[in-house]
Design a protein around this motif. Sequence first.
Motif, mmCIF file in Angstrom:
data_model
loop_
_atom_site.group_PDB
_atom_site.id
_atom_site.type_symbol
_atom_site.label_atom_id
_atom_site.label_comp_id
_atom_site.label_asym_id
_atom_site.label_seq_id
_atom_site.Cartn_x
_atom_site.Cartn_y
_atom_site.Cartn_z
ATOM 1 N N UNK A 13 22.937 43.991 99.250
ATOM 2 C CA UNK A 13 22.036 44.089 98.205
ATOM 3 C C UNK A 13 20.533 44.392 98.893
ATOM 4 N N UNK A 14 20.276 45.831 98.748
ATOM 5 C CA UNK A 14 18.981 46.213 99.299
ATOM 6 C C UNK A 14 18.927 46.029 100.816
ATOM 7 N N UNK A 15 19.969 45.902 101.428
ATOM 8 C CA UNK A 15 19.961 45.864 102.878
ATOM 9 C C UNK A 15 20.208 44.172 103.249
ATOM 10 N N UNK A 16 20.189 43.485 102.236
ATOM 11 C CA UNK A 16 20.409 42.063 102.479
ATOM 12 C C UNK A 16 21.907 41.526 102.314
ATOM 13 N N UNK A 17 22.231 40.830 103.497
ATOM 14 C CA UNK A 17 23.842 40.400 103.046
ATOM 15 C C UNK A 17 24.072 39.264 102.024
#
Length: 183
Positions: free
Chosen positions: A101-105
């Motif tokens: 999500x937006x570059x976060x795992x």
Amino acid sequence: MKSACFACMTNRYTQLRMKLTGKKRYFVMGFLALEIASLPAAAQVMHKVAFETPPIVSAVEIPTSEAGLKRFLVASNAGFSVEAQSMIGELSVSVHKSGEISGNRFGDKAQLPGEARACAMLTNTAPAAIYVADQKTAQSRGTVVSQAVVFEFRYDTAATPSITFTTDDTKAPPATSCSTSLS
């Protein structure tokens, strides 16, 4: 300093030993043995009382600009249900175990809490259970985000359903399963 303290403790022990003679010694030893024997029972009571956690489900809506779509990041320590209301029509559910999500795992230490896909037909605006999770989202220890899954709800763009996640025992009646093929 250490030797003075050690000498002080040794002296104190010698004085106590001198005072505990005869039957007094047996009473003190008996009370100490009783105290030591009661520790496992006390620990068991503490484990059942102090460390019992209530079931919790936490859901955060992920903003999206796409009409007819709602996404939630969900973490729970027990089974839960998802309820929808204020909508009539089909509502499809997809659960994603891991991703970004937006570059976060998210979800690296998660499990699917129930089925990966479901579809519900809501026939009135009253609350109805559209998804039932029979287990927690966490598979192993980790951060809340690493134990979370993403729920994705798709519905008619004209609808505005209210979706809630609950662990309450008083569940809404189940919605009718729809015949939409989920791919």
